[in-house]
Write an enzyme that holds these catalytic residues in place. Sequence first.
Site, PDB file in Angstrom:
ATOM      1  N   ASP A  18       0.825  -1.204   0.000  1.00 14.85           N
ATOM      2  CA  ASP A  18       0.000   0.000   0.000  1.00 14.85           C
ATOM      3  C   ASP A  18       0.867   1.265   0.000  1.00 14.85           C
ATOM      4  O   ASP A  18       2.010   1.242   0.460  1.00 14.85           O
ATOM      5  CB  ASP A  18      -0.891  -0.029   1.250  1.00 14.85           C
ATOM      6  CG  ASP A  18      -2.073   0.925   1.131  1.00 14.85           C
ATOM      7  OD1 ASP A  18      -2.288   1.479   0.031  1.00 14.85           O
ATOM      8  OD2 ASP A  18      -2.764   1.125   2.133  1.00 14.85           O
ATOM      9  N   GLY A  19       0.316   2.345  -0.520  1.00 13.03           N
ATOM     10  CA  GLY A  19       0.973   3.649  -0.407  1.00 13.03           C
ATOM     11  C   GLY A  19       1.676   4.127  -1.672  1.00 13.03           C
ATOM     12  O   GLY A  19       2.389   5.126  -1.635  1.00 13.03           O
ATOM     13  N   ASN A  20       1.450   3.444  -2.789  1.00  7.98           N
ATOM     14  CA  ASN A  20       2.092   3.883  -4.043  1.00  7.98           C
ATOM     15  C   ASN A  20       1.614   5.280  -4.434  1.00  7.98           C
ATOM     16  O   ASN A  20       2.403   6.124  -4.866  1.00  7.98           O
ATOM     17  CB  ASN A  20       1.752   2.928  -5.195  1.00  7.98           C
ATOM     18  CG  ASN A  20       2.339   1.552  -4.994  1.00  7.98           C
ATOM     19  OD1 ASN A  20       3.177   1.354  -4.113  1.00  7.98           O
ATOM     20  ND2 ASN A  20       1.905   0.605  -5.813  1.00  7.98           N
ATOM     21  N   GLY A  21       0.306   5.503  -4.279  1.00 10.41           N
ATOM     22  CA  GLY A  21      -0.277   6.785  -4.663  1.00 10.41           C
ATOM     23  C   GLY A  21       0.277   7.917  -3.804  1.00 10.41           C
ATOM     24  O   GLY A  21       0.653   8.981  -4.316  1.00 10.41           O
ATOM     25  N   HIS A  35       3.327   3.281  -8.711  1.00 10.89           N
ATOM     26  CA  HIS A  35       3.178   1.856  -9.053  1.00 10.89           C
ATOM     27  C   HIS A  35       4.427   1.351  -9.788  1.00 10.89           C
ATOM     28  O   HIS A  35       4.881   0.237  -9.550  1.00 10.89           O
ATOM     29  CB  HIS A  35       1.936   1.640  -9.925  1.00 10.89           C
ATOM     30  CG  HIS A  35       0.649   2.025  -9.250  1.00 10.89           C
ATOM     31  ND1 HIS A  35       0.335   1.650  -7.964  1.00 10.89           N
ATOM     32  CD2 HIS A  35      -0.407   2.762  -9.690  1.00 10.89           C
ATOM     33  CE1 HIS A  35      -0.863   2.134  -7.645  1.00 10.89           C
ATOM     34  NE2 HIS A  35      -1.335   2.807  -8.672  1.00 10.89           N
ATOM     35  N   SER A  63      -7.203  -5.501  -5.964  1.00 11.13           N
ATOM     36  CA  SER A  63      -8.362  -6.104  -5.300  1.00 11.13           C
ATOM     37  C   SER A  63      -9.579  -6.022  -6.215  1.00 11.13           C
ATOM     38  O   SER A  63      -9.619  -5.242  -7.169  1.00 11.13           O
ATOM     39  CB  SER A  63      -8.655  -5.390  -3.981  1.00 11.13           C
ATOM     40  OG  SER A  63      -9.261  -4.135  -4.242  1.00 11.13           O
ATOM     41  N   GLU A  65     -12.142  -4.699  -5.471  1.00 11.76           N
ATOM     42  CA  GLU A  65     -12.690  -3.347  -5.268  1.00 11.76           C
ATOM     43  C   GLU A  65     -11.915  -2.282  -6.065  1.00 11.76           C
ATOM     44  O   GLU A  65     -12.402  -1.176  -6.258  1.00 11.76           O
ATOM     45  CB  GLU A  65     -12.669  -2.982  -3.777  1.00 11.76           C
ATOM     46  CG  GLU A  65     -13.633  -3.793  -2.905  1.00 11.76           C
ATOM     47  CD  GLU A  65     -13.173  -5.213  -2.600  1.00 11.76           C
ATOM     48  OE1 GLU A  65     -11.949  -5.462  -2.644  1.00 11.76           O
ATOM     49  OE2 GLU A  65     -14.023  -6.080  -2.335  1.00 11.76           O
ATOM     50  N   LEU A 129      10.063 -21.389  -4.894  1.00 12.27           N
ATOM     51  CA  LEU A 129       9.202 -20.367  -4.286  1.00 12.27           C
ATOM     52  C   LEU A 129       7.884 -20.307  -5.040  1.00 12.27           C
ATOM     53  O   LEU A 129       7.874 -20.250  -6.269  1.00 12.27           O
ATOM     54  CB  LEU A 129       9.894 -18.981  -4.365  1.00 12.27           C
ATOM     55  CG  LEU A 129       9.036 -17.755  -4.048  1.00 12.27           C
ATOM     56  CD1 LEU A 129       8.578 -17.762  -2.594  1.00 12.27           C
ATOM     57  CD2 LEU A 129       9.809 -16.461  -4.329  1.00 12.27           C
ATOM     58  N   ARG A 184       1.956  -5.044   6.071  1.00 11.91           N
ATOM     59  CA  ARG A 184       1.185  -4.006   5.374  1.00 11.91           C
ATOM     60  C   ARG A 184       1.992  -2.719   5.411  1.00 11.91           C
ATOM     61  O   ARG A 184       2.407  -2.272   6.484  1.00 11.91           O
ATOM     62  CB  ARG A 184      -0.191  -3.789   6.013  1.00 11.91           C
ATOM     63  CG  ARG A 184      -0.953  -2.693   5.270  1.00 11.91           C
ATOM     64  CD  ARG A 184      -2.425  -2.686   5.506  1.00 11.91           C
ATOM     65  NE  ARG A 184      -3.017  -1.774   4.531  1.00 11.91           N
ATOM     66  CZ  ARG A 184      -4.244  -1.820   4.093  1.00 11.91           C
ATOM     67  NH1 ARG A 184      -5.065  -2.735   4.531  1.00 11.91           N
ATOM     68  NH2 ARG A 184      -4.689  -0.962   3.202  1.00 11.91           N
TER      69      ARG A 184
HETATM   70  C1  FPP Z   1      -1.627   0.359  -3.342  1.00 10.80           C
HETATM   71  O1  FPP Z   1      -1.227   1.688  -3.443  1.00 10.80           O
HETATM   72  C2  FPP Z   1      -1.163  -0.394  -4.470  1.00 10.80           C
HETATM   73  C3  FPP Z   1      -1.942  -0.962  -5.428  1.00 10.80           C
HETATM   74  C4  FPP Z   1      -3.409  -0.849  -5.464  1.00 10.80           C
HETATM   75  C5  FPP Z   1      -1.361  -1.686  -6.520  1.00 10.80           C
HETATM   76  C6  FPP Z   1      -0.161  -2.488  -6.179  1.00 10.80           C
HETATM   77  C7  FPP Z   1       0.602  -2.557  -7.400  1.00 10.80           C
HETATM   78  C8  FPP Z   1       1.934  -2.557  -7.517  1.00 10.80           C
HETATM   79  C9  FPP Z   1       2.875  -2.636  -6.390  1.00 10.80           C
HETATM   80  C10 FPP Z   1       2.525  -2.462  -8.867  1.00 10.80           C
HETATM   81  C11 FPP Z   1       2.018  -3.484  -9.791  1.00 10.80           C
HETATM   82  C12 FPP Z   1       2.342  -4.818  -9.317  1.00 10.80           C
HETATM   83  C13 FPP Z   1       2.836  -5.752 -10.099  1.00 10.80           C
HETATM   84  C14 FPP Z   1       3.162  -7.083  -9.508  1.00 10.80           C
HETATM   85  C15 FPP Z   1       3.078  -5.512 -11.510  1.00 10.80           C
HETATM   86  P1  FPP Z   1      -2.349   2.785  -3.565  1.00 10.80           P
HETATM   87  O2  FPP Z   1      -2.447   3.151  -4.990  1.00 10.80           O
HETATM   88  O3  FPP Z   1      -3.608   2.297  -2.916  1.00 10.80           O
HETATM   89  O4  FPP Z   1      -1.697   3.932  -2.735  1.00 10.80           O
HETATM   90  P2  FPP Z   1      -2.442   5.022  -1.867  1.00 10.80           P
HETATM   91  O5  FPP Z   1      -3.197   4.294  -0.794  1.00 10.80           O
HETATM   92  O6  FPP Z   1      -1.314   5.833  -1.340  1.00 10.80           O
HETATM   93  O7  FPP Z   1      -3.323   5.780  -2.794  1.00 10.80           O
END
Ligand code: FPP
Length: 239
Positions: A18-21, A35, A63, A65, A129, A184
């Site tokens: 979590d937390g990419n955004g 991402h 997800s 969702e 793995l 998480r």
């Molecule tokens: C949550 O961050 C992350 C996701 C919903 C996507 C996870 C995807 C990746 C790590 C990249 C793609 C993965 C692969 C395996 C190709 P968020 O967008 O909910 O962040 P935020 O809560 O800060 O908005």
Amino acid sequence: MHSLDHEKLPTHVAIIMDGNGRWAKLRNLPRIEGHIVGVESVREVVIMTRELRIPYLTLYAFSKENWVRPKDEVRKLLELLGLYLDKELPLMLEKGVRFNVIGERRDFPEALQAKFAEVMGRTAKNKDLVLNLALSYSGRKEILNAVVTLIEDVKKGLIKKIDERVFKKHLYTGAMPDPDLLIRTSGEMRLSNFLLWQMAYTEIYVTDTFWPDFRGDQYVAALREFGQRERRFGRVKED
Ligand code: FPP
């Protein structure tokens, strides 16, 4: 290098990435950049899991969702996923990684479904793995689907008695052991519909670090803390 006690390592690690955004927002970058950098974290964690000989890793990538996110973000995430699979297949083959999708694969465009099938097929015999990628995944849906398939099996006379062992086999994770550790990132204290049945006794580790910054040293810190947890599975402490 990391001074981890191998006897105290988990068998199955699950991660809510979590937390990419927020990582991107802090840098005034578009969300997709978070991402993209997050994929680097995925690579590093997969390689490290393999090197530590932890046999199961389950990553929550998308997800059920998440489909309601802005169309453009969903499109780019799917594109990134396709690129990831193309790029990582050689590494998976080299490192003995078996790739597996858990979730509703039918929700994805056909070309991507074909790619999932190809990577799963080509890595099917790998033994070092198991990498589960949770895609269009919902824990409640998984449990409901298991109930439906169980009922069908009962009707067909294939099952006489329903118990936890029989039920578990109908989940996406089938015969795999339940996660010992859930990590998480980005500080949120919730399960977000992830592996609800499987995580009954899972140790939870939450870090404020955003996923794109979660690298080897952070992973080691999580594994080290796991090694210090006392797991009782509902029993009292043994002397
Ligand atoms: C949550 O961050 C992350 C996701 C919903 C996507 C996870 C995807 C990746 C790590 C990249 C793609 C993965 C692969 C395996 C190709 P968020 O967008 O909910 O962040 P935020 O809560 O800060 O908005």
